[in-house]
Design a protein around this motif. Structure first.
Motif: not given
Length: 116
Positions: A44-49, A77-79, A100-102, A106-109
């Motif tokens: 899972c990747a959660v976008d918090l932007s 990963v938190l985006i 944490i990814a930018t 980057a999260a996918r990687q």
């Protein structure tokens, strides 16, 4: 708060916008994730932007999700956390626990080696 989600390459992507401060939003987030977990997703990747504000309840839900994915042998990963969520993660020292990814790429990687 708005919650949007999609699955791509075996990864659940969740985008949050608004304030992550408790019910009913946190309940909807947990339900959304649980609905997808039936699809045997472990990443899972959660976008918090676009999250303006997060309190202890919101932090607790993120920890709960991280635990849920890791207990399944997966990862989360938190985006790009916005300013307030980033400060709260640092204050609680959870920035050392969460990956944490930018951005989504980057999260996918970060998650793809785990997926393969």
């Amino acid at each position: 708060m708005t919650i949007t989600s999609f699955v791509q390459n075996g990864i659940l992507f969740i985008r949050l916008a608004g304030d992550l401060i408790g019910s009913p939003d946190t309940d909807l987030l947990l339900k959304s994730v649980n609905d997808h977990l039936g699809e045997t997703l472990n990443f899972c990747a959660v976008d918090l932007s676009e999250v303006r504000y997060i309190n202890s309840t919101g932090i607790g839900v993120l920890v709960s999700l991280l635990t849920k994915f890791r207990s399944r042998g997966g990862e989360m990963v938190l985006i790009n956390p916005a300013d307030h969520p980033k400060k709260m993660l640092a204050l609680t020292k959870l920035n050392n626990i969460f990956a944490i990814a930018t951005d989504e790429a980057a999260a996918r990687q970060q998650l793809i080696p785990a997926v393969q």
